[in-house]
Write an enzyme that holds these catalytic residues in place. Structure first.
Site, mmCIF file in Angstrom:
data_model
loop_
_atom_site.group_PDB
_atom_site.id
_atom_site.type_symbol
_atom_site.label_atom_id
_atom_site.label_comp_id
_atom_site.label_asym_id
_atom_site.label_seq_id
_atom_site.Cartn_x
_atom_site.Cartn_y
_atom_site.Cartn_z
ATOM 1 N N GLY A 12 0.790 -1.238 0.000
ATOM 2 C CA GLY A 12 0.000 0.000 0.000
ATOM 3 C C GLY A 12 0.814 1.275 0.000
ATOM 4 O O GLY A 12 0.309 2.334 0.401
ATOM 5 N N ASN A 14 1.744 3.115 -2.504
ATOM 6 C CA ASN A 14 1.150 4.128 -3.405
ATOM 7 C C ASN A 14 -0.100 4.741 -2.796
ATOM 8 O O ASN A 14 -0.349 5.940 -2.933
ATOM 9 C CB ASN A 14 0.857 3.511 -4.780
ATOM 10 C CG ASN A 14 2.087 3.495 -5.661
ATOM 11 O OD1 ASN A 14 2.553 4.534 -6.095
ATOM 12 N ND2 ASN A 14 2.635 2.302 -5.891
ATOM 13 N N HIS A 109 0.606 1.111 -13.100
ATOM 14 C CA HIS A 109 1.256 -0.124 -13.556
ATOM 15 C C HIS A 109 2.748 0.147 -13.715
ATOM 16 O O HIS A 109 3.137 1.164 -14.308
ATOM 17 C CB HIS A 109 0.637 -0.578 -14.884
ATOM 18 C CG HIS A 109 1.243 -1.853 -15.378
ATOM 19 N ND1 HIS A 109 0.946 -3.076 -14.809
ATOM 20 C CD2 HIS A 109 2.156 -2.099 -16.346
ATOM 21 C CE1 HIS A 109 1.631 -4.014 -15.422
ATOM 22 N NE2 HIS A 109 2.378 -3.454 -16.355
ATOM 23 N N THR A 141 -9.668 -0.001 -18.388
ATOM 24 C CA THR A 141 -10.628 -0.540 -19.348
ATOM 25 C C THR A 141 -10.587 -2.064 -19.222
ATOM 26 O O THR A 141 -9.752 -2.605 -18.489
ATOM 27 C CB THR A 141 -10.278 -0.110 -20.794
ATOM 28 O OG1 THR A 141 -8.929 -0.491 -21.054
ATOM 29 C CG2 THR A 141 -10.442 1.380 -20.983
HETATM 30 C C1 GAR Z 1 3.495 -0.942 -7.394
HETATM 31 O O1 GAR Z 1 4.799 -0.993 -7.913
HETATM 32 C C2 GAR Z 1 2.470 -0.892 -8.502
HETATM 33 O O2 GAR Z 1 2.922 -0.160 -9.613
HETATM 34 C C3 GAR Z 1 2.339 -2.362 -8.852
HETATM 35 O O3 GAR Z 1 2.381 -3.026 -7.625
HETATM 36 C C4 GAR Z 1 3.154 -2.267 -6.697
HETATM 37 C C5 GAR Z 1 2.319 -2.049 -5.462
HETATM 38 O O4 GAR Z 1 3.065 -1.464 -4.443
HETATM 39 N N1 GAR Z 1 1.098 -2.609 -9.542
HETATM 40 C C6 GAR Z 1 0.941 -3.590 -10.436
HETATM 41 O O5 GAR Z 1 1.813 -4.381 -10.734
HETATM 42 C C7 GAR Z 1 -0.448 -3.655 -11.066
HETATM 43 N N2 GAR Z 1 -0.457 -4.468 -12.235
HETATM 44 P P1 GAR Z 1 2.340 -0.739 -3.240
HETATM 45 O O6 GAR Z 1 1.340 -1.752 -2.672
HETATM 46 O O7 GAR Z 1 3.426 -0.461 -2.256
HETATM 47 O O8 GAR Z 1 1.684 0.486 -3.767
#
Ligand code: GAR
Length: 208
Positions: A12, A14, A109, A141
């Site tokens: 979490g 982000n 992403h 989408t």
């Molecule tokens: C982040 O790097 C995000 O870009 C990626 O997962 C991580 C989550 O980190 N998302 C994907 O791969 C989606 N396809 P977080 O839980 O610390 O934000």
């Protein structure tokens, strides 16, 4: 005041970056809820500590994707979101769910889309010998990791990089990129035009 619901599956970080930016910069928005498909998601602790309502809709408890997505949608909609923010939400979503939030659901992403949809993006960039890697914020989408692109951040791929070093370098940029993109939405500055996103100029401050 816009209601934001954030979906997470794990750490979490982000989500945390968005929450902190909203608070620090005083956006006209509130985090209505943080929802996870994993009861053990670390990010839920941060949200609870900030007094943000949290909910868990555990995908393990549903026999089909459609049933899970329906339950998730019902939980999200209880918080009347203007925007749904996918922040490390590691689920493939069904078309009806995506359609329900068309134009009001963002994802981050970790690749320079359209390069490398799906998993293992950092290693793919290294294996391909890319000199640059990055992250993309896009409207969601029905096609996985596609959809109109709002913004991208770039980092160099350095000699000797591993998945860990490269993802750590990129994460720092993700934490700036996602708040930037969410803020644009909150300020009504994103327009989708024929599959492309247009970023509108900030509203003029009213003067007397
Ligand atoms: C982040 O790097 C995000 O870009 C990626 O997962 C991580 C989550 O980190 N998302 C994907 O791969 C989606 N396809 P977080 O839980 O610390 O934000």
């Amino acid at each position: 005041m816009k209601n934001i619901v954030i979906l997470i599956s794990g750490r979490g970080s982000n989500m945390e970056a968005v929450v902190r930016a909203l608070d620090a910069e005083g956006w006209p928005a509130r985090i209505a809820a943080v929802i996870s498909n994993k009861p053990e998601a670390k990010g839920l602790e941060f949200a609870r500590a900030r007094g943000i309502p949290t909910a868990v809709v555990a995908n393990k408890e549903y026999a089909t994707r459609a049933e899970f997505d329906a339950a998730l949608q019902e939980t999200i909609d209880r918080f009347e979101p203007d925007l749904v923010v996918l922040a490390g939400f590691m689920r493939i979503l069904t078309a009806p769910f995506v359609e329900h939030y068309a134009g009001r659901m963002l994802n981050i992403h970790p690749s320079l889309l359209p390069l490398y949809p799906g998993l293992g993006t950092h290693q793919q960039a290294i294996d391909a010998g890319d000199r640059e890697h990055g992250a993309t914020v896009h409207f969601v989408t029905a096609e996985l990791d596609h959809g109109p692109i709002v913004a991208q951040a770039r980092v160099p791929v350095l000699p000797g990089d591993t998945e860990d070093t490269l993802s750590a370098r990129l994460l720092v940029e993700e934490h700036k990129l996602y708040p930037y993109a969410v803020r644009l939405f909150v300020e009504d500055r994103l327009e989708i035009d024929n599959g492309d996103v247009r970023i509108l100029a900030p509203a003029e401050p009213t003067s007397i």
